[in-house]
Design a protein around this motif. Structure first.
Motif, PDB file in Angstrom:
ATOM      1  N   MET A  85      -2.249  92.273  39.723  1.00  0.00           N
ATOM      2  CA  MET A  85      -1.628  90.951  39.519  1.00  0.00           C
ATOM      3  C   MET A  85      -0.550  90.684  40.559  1.00  0.00           C
ATOM      4  O   MET A  85       0.304  91.511  40.800  1.00  0.00           O
ATOM      5  N   MET A  86      -0.618  89.517  41.112  1.00  0.00           N
ATOM      6  CA  MET A  86       0.441  89.111  42.036  1.00  0.00           C
ATOM      7  C   MET A  86       1.526  88.362  41.282  1.00  0.00           C
ATOM      8  O   MET A  86       1.266  87.774  40.245  1.00  0.00           O
ATOM      9  N   GLN A  87       2.724  88.390  41.842  1.00  0.00           N
ATOM     10  CA  GLN A  87       3.808  87.577  41.303  1.00  0.00           C
ATOM     11  C   GLN A  87       4.083  86.411  42.239  1.00  0.00           C
ATOM     12  O   GLN A  87       4.077  86.576  43.458  1.00  0.00           O
ATOM     13  N   PHE A  88       4.322  85.251  41.629  1.00  0.00           N
ATOM     14  CA  PHE A  88       4.696  84.064  42.403  1.00  0.00           C
ATOM     15  C   PHE A  88       6.052  83.564  41.916  1.00  0.00           C
ATOM     16  O   PHE A  88       6.323  83.595  40.715  1.00  0.00           O
ATOM     17  N   GLY A  89       6.862  83.142  42.842  1.00  0.00           N
ATOM     18  CA  GLY A  89       8.171  82.666  42.418  1.00  0.00           C
ATOM     19  C   GLY A  89       8.866  81.883  43.503  1.00  0.00           C
ATOM     20  O   GLY A  89       8.260  81.479  44.500  1.00  0.00           O
ATOM     21  N   ILE A  90      10.148  81.685  43.276  1.00  0.00           N
ATOM     22  CA  ILE A  90      10.951  80.921  44.247  1.00  0.00           C
ATOM     23  C   ILE A  90      12.179  81.741  44.624  1.00  0.00           C
ATOM     24  O   ILE A  90      12.606  82.613  43.876  1.00  0.00           O
ATOM     25  N   PHE A  91      12.703  81.473  45.806  1.00  0.00           N
ATOM     26  CA  PHE A  91      14.005  82.036  46.162  1.00  0.00           C
ATOM     27  C   PHE A  91      14.884  80.951  46.742  1.00  0.00           C
ATOM     28  O   PHE A  91      14.405  80.005  47.366  1.00  0.00           O
ATOM     29  N   THR A  92      16.163  81.077  46.472  1.00  0.00           N
ATOM     30  CA  THR A  92      17.112  80.070  46.946  1.00  0.00           C
ATOM     31  C   THR A  92      18.209  80.748  47.740  1.00  0.00           C
ATOM     32  O   THR A  92      18.664  81.827  47.387  1.00  0.00           O
ATOM     33  N   VAL A  93      18.612  80.088  48.845  1.00  0.00           N
ATOM     34  CA  VAL A  93      19.690  80.648  49.652  1.00  0.00           C
ATOM     35  C   VAL A  93      21.053  80.166  49.173  1.00  0.00           C
ATOM     36  O   VAL A  93      22.066  80.589  49.686  1.00  0.00           O
ATOM     37  N   SER A  94      21.066  79.230  48.228  1.00  0.00           N
ATOM     38  CA  SER A  94      22.306  78.731  47.617  1.00  0.00           C
ATOM     39  C   SER A  94      23.158  77.899  48.575  1.00  0.00           C
ATOM     40  O   SER A  94      24.378  77.915  48.484  1.00  0.00           O
ATOM     41  N   ASP A  95      22.504  77.169  49.471  1.00  0.00           N
ATOM     42  CA  ASP A  95      23.273  76.331  50.394  1.00  0.00           C
ATOM     43  C   ASP A  95      23.710  75.017  49.729  1.00  0.00           C
ATOM     44  O   ASP A  95      23.005  74.458  48.899  1.00  0.00           O
ATOM     45  N   ILE A  96      24.898  74.583  50.119  1.00  0.00           N
ATOM     46  CA  ILE A  96      25.375  73.255  49.693  1.00  0.00           C
ATOM     47  C   ILE A  96      25.303  72.370  50.926  1.00  0.00           C
ATOM     48  O   ILE A  96      26.132  72.473  51.826  1.00  0.00           O
ATOM     49  N   THR A  97      24.251  71.554  50.985  1.00  0.00           N
ATOM     50  CA  THR A  97      23.965  70.782  52.190  1.00  0.00           C
ATOM     51  C   THR A  97      23.921  69.302  51.862  1.00  0.00           C
ATOM     52  O   THR A  97      23.419  68.913  50.801  1.00  0.00           O
ATOM     53  N   THR A  98      24.433  68.503  52.783  1.00  0.00           N
ATOM     54  CA  THR A  98      24.391  67.049  52.619  1.00  0.00           C
ATOM     55  C   THR A  98      22.940  66.562  52.607  1.00  0.00           C
ATOM     56  O   THR A  98      22.139  66.985  53.439  1.00  0.00           O
ATOM     57  N   ASP A  99      22.626  65.690  51.663  1.00  0.00           N
ATOM     58  CA  ASP A  99      21.305  65.060  51.666  1.00  0.00           C
ATOM     59  C   ASP A  99      21.277  64.067  52.833  1.00  0.00           C
ATOM     60  O   ASP A  99      22.016  63.069  52.813  1.00  0.00           O
ATOM     61  N   PRO A 100      20.473  64.318  53.871  1.00  0.00           N
ATOM     62  CA  PRO A 100      20.528  63.465  55.054  1.00  0.00           C
ATOM     63  C   PRO A 100      20.033  62.043  54.796  1.00  0.00           C
ATOM     64  O   PRO A 100      20.324  61.145  55.585  1.00  0.00           O
ATOM     65  N   THR A 101      19.332  61.831  53.705  1.00  0.00           N
ATOM     66  CA  THR A 101      18.820  60.483  53.433  1.00  0.00           C
ATOM     67  C   THR A 101      19.851  59.613  52.723  1.00  0.00           C
ATOM     68  O   THR A 101      19.741  58.392  52.715  1.00  0.00           O
ATOM     69  N   THR A 102      20.845  60.250  52.087  1.00  0.00           N
ATOM     70  CA  THR A 102      21.855  59.472  51.358  1.00  0.00           C
ATOM     71  C   THR A 102      23.256  59.738  51.862  1.00  0.00           C
ATOM     72  O   THR A 102      24.180  58.984  51.530  1.00  0.00           O
ATOM     73  N   GLY A 103      23.451  60.815  52.626  1.00  0.00           N
ATOM     74  CA  GLY A 103      24.781  61.183  53.093  1.00  0.00           C
ATOM     75  C   GLY A 103      25.630  61.829  52.013  1.00  0.00           C
ATOM     76  O   GLY A 103      26.805  62.117  52.207  1.00  0.00           O
ATOM     77  N   ARG A 104      25.034  62.114  50.866  1.00  0.00           N
ATOM     78  CA  ARG A 104      25.783  62.664  49.738  1.00  0.00           C
ATOM     79  C   ARG A 104      25.715  64.192  49.751  1.00  0.00           C
ATOM     80  O   ARG A 104      24.661  64.773  49.952  1.00  0.00           O
ATOM     81  N   THR A 105      26.863  64.826  49.523  1.00  0.00           N
ATOM     82  CA  THR A 105      26.917  66.288  49.446  1.00  0.00           C
ATOM     83  C   THR A 105      27.282  66.689  48.022  1.00  0.00           C
ATOM     84  O   THR A 105      28.295  66.220  47.501  1.00  0.00           O
ATOM     85  N   PRO A 106      26.470  67.539  47.398  1.00  0.00           N
ATOM     86  CA  PRO A 106      26.808  67.935  46.021  1.00  0.00           C
ATOM     87  C   PRO A 106      28.050  68.825  45.989  1.00  0.00           C
ATOM     88  O   PRO A 106      28.371  69.470  46.974  1.00  0.00           O
ATOM     89  N   SER A 107      28.732  68.838  44.865  1.00  0.00           N
ATOM     90  CA  SER A 107      29.866  69.748  44.696  1.00  0.00           C
ATOM     91  C   SER A 107      29.328  71.140  44.392  1.00  0.00           C
ATOM     92  O   SER A 107      28.155  71.309  44.050  1.00  0.00           O
ATOM     93  N   GLU A 108      30.206  72.132  44.479  1.00  0.00           N
ATOM     94  CA  GLU A 108      29.800  73.490  44.102  1.00  0.00           C
ATOM     95  C   GLU A 108      29.342  73.509  42.639  1.00  0.00           C
ATOM     96  O   GLU A 108      28.314  74.092  42.303  1.00  0.00           O
ATOM     97  N   ALA A 109      30.145  72.853  41.780  1.00  0.00           N
ATOM     98  CA  ALA A 109      29.819  72.860  40.344  1.00  0.00           C
ATOM     99  C   ALA A 109      28.414  72.305  40.114  1.00  0.00           C
ATOM    100  O   ALA A 109      27.607  72.872  39.367  1.00  0.00           O
ATOM    101  N   GLU A 110      28.122  71.216  40.797  1.00  0.00           N
ATOM    102  CA  GLU A 110      26.830  70.550  40.633  1.00  0.00           C
ATOM    103  C   GLU A 110      25.679  71.451  41.119  1.00  0.00           C
ATOM    104  O   GLU A 110      24.648  71.589  40.459  1.00  0.00           O
ATOM    105  N   ARG A 111      25.893  72.048  42.252  1.00  0.00           N
ATOM    106  CA  ARG A 111      24.827  72.857  42.860  1.00  0.00           C
ATOM    107  C   ARG A 111      24.606  74.155  42.066  1.00  0.00           C
ATOM    108  O   ARG A 111      23.472  74.608  41.930  1.00  0.00           O
TER     109      ARG A 111
END
Lengths: 389, 229
Positions: free
Chosen positions: A1-27
């Motif tokens: 059996m294989m495992q499938f999943g996701i990994f996150t680097v935990s970056d807080i990056t501005t959404d380039p389409t809106t110019g909005r950057t999430p707060s740490e709390a939000e992210r």
């Protein structure tokens, strides 16, 4: 059996389409929501990065993973990566054994060196010693989880005399360890030496790197007598963005790609997609691309996808998870099970490792006399050994 | 000197790589590079040594070089260019002088080479500029760069100002050597060094994925006893 999943680097990056950057709390809360959703849509693994500088929030992965563990039931919690160079191996041993108990064994780790130069001196280390640090620190960590009392001396940390890392690993079985590396043959060698897993995080790299590194790891795994080369434990990274209509996927993802940390403002989306596993298109295109990965590296055990970086909003990431869990992974599970030889091992799990060790045992180390009362403890463990799990 | 430390092969054919970072097509930089390459090939053949010349025009991989700086890996075309230069028996490196130094494109190419991949390689450097007042840029900018890379740079660097292309061999009232003389001298020095050093091109490019130490020696760098896990 294989495992499938996701990994996150935990970056807080501005959404380039809106110019909005999430707060740490939000992210931070977004990553918890993403992990819960990953379980809900049927994925097997969620792995969290570790960083000690902005724009990242994840300095304390075990805190986050314990919180996720409490709100999930099945999904395996991992790291991407745990910094074996700048963390004290004693603290890694303690933290992840603790997490293992709280999460009922749903824990493994991926070791990495970290490539941010200034982080090393902040922790009293030097990036030029990256490989020797990884080698020495992991050698100690490996012993701390396997020997109740450790006497140790090395180059990079204060010596240990009569040290017991607590809590002892759950059921006497240390968390499974993957070693992540992109282009350091020494790390493939390290993974092979211990018979641990090797994860090639190929998301930013061309396939020939992956092929060479996995090939080396497999060959050395066999050399060290852990099994045949095709029985080595291999994981790969991946990066996808999907919409039903592939042109819509490209249109929507392009601004995130163009402005992404790491590779943004460099190669075009098309060039990068041709050279790396990045696949932007329909779920079927993702299936076709990832079903073919084993043609390059052999049958493997774990496939993780990066889906939440570069400022993508939470709502979009959750939609991506729906597509990944709903349409892509079920098909990949089926396709990759076809012609998978029986002697290729399943992806490692705590239950599997316990069974392979001949059952669980309570590994508690009782002090001869406790510091508070001066009394020796009752050997109460006898009643609980061999408990069901 | 050979990659595997064995006896050098001094008789076989040599590969000469030419790196030109001229920006226009055709460029005076490429013109100088070709003159240096022709003269070096002639000198080698005069010694009975066969030579092939491969030219790398950095202009053609300029975008890929920027991509490699940002993403960490190069396109197939760029990797071919890098292999061409790092496996050669000798290199001719020619840049225009911009703002008192080599061009950014020239520097970027040398910045993305694997550490040590030019160590010991014979190199002849050349430069072009509008006026002869830039000529020392070879000595204060290009030579230190190549020395840092541990290339074996020959003593003569060939600088060509625009006016040099219109001047012929030394006249009685001009004590400076002509461009043609400097080209011959630089080519002679490079050919001498390539002839005496034998072939390294047979070894192929350095393999960054090759394992150079097994785990016992990684665990015990001072050679203490091996301990299995």
């Amino acid at each position: 059996m294989m495992q499938f999943g996701i990994f996150t680097v935990s970056d807080i990056t501005t959404d380039p389409t809106t110019g909005r950057t999430p707060s740490e709390a939000e992210r931070i809360k977004a990553v918890v929501a993403i992990a819960k959703k990953a379980e809900e849509v049927g994925l097997d693994v969620v792995a969290l990065g570790e960083h000690h500088n902005p724009p990242f929030f994840s300095s304390s992965p075990t805190t986050t993973l314990a919180y996720v563990a409490a709100q999930t039931e099945r999904i395996l919690l991992s790291t991407a990566t745990t910094l074996i160079t700048t963390n004290d191996p004693v603290k890694i041993a303690e933290d992840y054994a603790m997490l293992q108990h709280l999460a009922d064994g749903r824990v493994d780790l991926m070791m990495g060196r970290g490539n941010t130069g200034p982080v090393y001196p902040w922790f009293g280390k030097d990036i030029r010693q990256g490989i020797p640090l990884a080698v020495e620190s992991y050698a100690l960590l490996h012993r701390l989880w396997r020997e109740d009392v450790v006497d140790w001396q090395g180059r990079f940390r204060t010596p240990l005399q009569s040290f017991t890392s607590t809590p002892r690993p759950l059921d006497g079985i240390p968390p499974f360890v993957w070693h992540g590396s992109i282009r350091s043959p020494e790390i493939a060698e390290q993974a092979a030496y211990y018979g641990d897993g090797f994860f090639h995080n190929n998301i930013f790299w061309p396939m020939e790197h992956t092929v060479r590194m996995v090939e080396l790891y497999r060959q050395r795994f066999e050399h060290y007598g852990h099994g045949r080369a095709d029985q080595a434990i291999v994981g790969l990274g991946g990066q996808v963005f999907m919409r039903k209509d592939s042109q819509a996927a490209v249109r929507e993802f392009r601004p995130y790609f163009d402005n992404a940390p790491v590779y943004g403002h460099g190669p075009s989306l098309e060039e990068f997609s041709a050279q790396t596993p990045l696949t932007v298109g329909s779920p079927q295109q993702v299936i076709d691309r990832y079903a073919a990965m084993r043609d390059h590296v052999g049958d493997y055990q774990r496939q993780l996808f990066l889906i939440d970086h570069a400022g993508l909003p939470l709502a979009t990431v959750l939609e991506q998870l729906e597509l990944l869990g709903g349409e892509v992974v079920p098909v990949l599970r089926k396709e990759l099970a076809v012609n998978r030889p029986a002697h290729v091992p399943d992806a490692p799990t705590h239950a599997g490792l316990v069974a392979a060790a001949g059952g669980s045992k309570d590994a508690t180390v009782y002090a001869a006399a406790d510091d508070v009362t001066g009394a020796s403890p009752e050997p109460a463990a006898a009643a609980t050994t061999g408990r069901e799990r | 000197m050979t990659a595997d430390g064995g006896t050098p092969d001094r008789s076989g054919p040599r590969r000469l790589a030419v790196v030109s970072s001229g920006l226009r097509e055709p460029s005076s930089t490429r013109l100088l590079a070709d003159r240096l390459a022709d003269a070096t090939a002639r000198e080698l053949r005069r010694r009975g040594i066969d030579v092939t010349v491969d030219v790398v025009e950095l202009r053609e991989v300029a975008t890929d070089l920027t991509g490699m700086l940002l993403s960490g890996f190069g396109s197939a075309a760029l990797r071919h260019a890098i292999d061409t230069v790092t496996t050669a028996d000798g290199v001719i490196a020619v840049t225009p002088i911009f703002s008192g130094s080599y061009t950014g494109l020239f520097k970027t190419f040398f910045d993305v080479l694997e550490h040590g991949s030019l160590a010991g390689t014979p190199v002849l450097m050349g430069a072009t500029a509008g006026t002869a007042r830039h000529s020392l840029a070879l000595e204060h900018a290009v030579r230190p760069l190549l020395s840092y890379l541990r290339a074996a740079v020959v003593p003569t660097g060939v600088f060509a100002a625009t006016e040099d292309f219109g001047r012929s061999a030394g006249t009685a009232d001009d004590d400076a050597t002509s461009l043609a003389d400097r080209v011959e001298r630089g080519a002679y020095e490079l050919a001498e060094m390539m002839a005496s050093r034998g072939r390294r091109s047979a070894a192929g490019p350095v393999d960054p994925f090759a394992l150079t130490a097994d785990f016992a020696s990684l665990l015990n760098p001072e050679g203490a006893a091996d301990s299995r896990p």
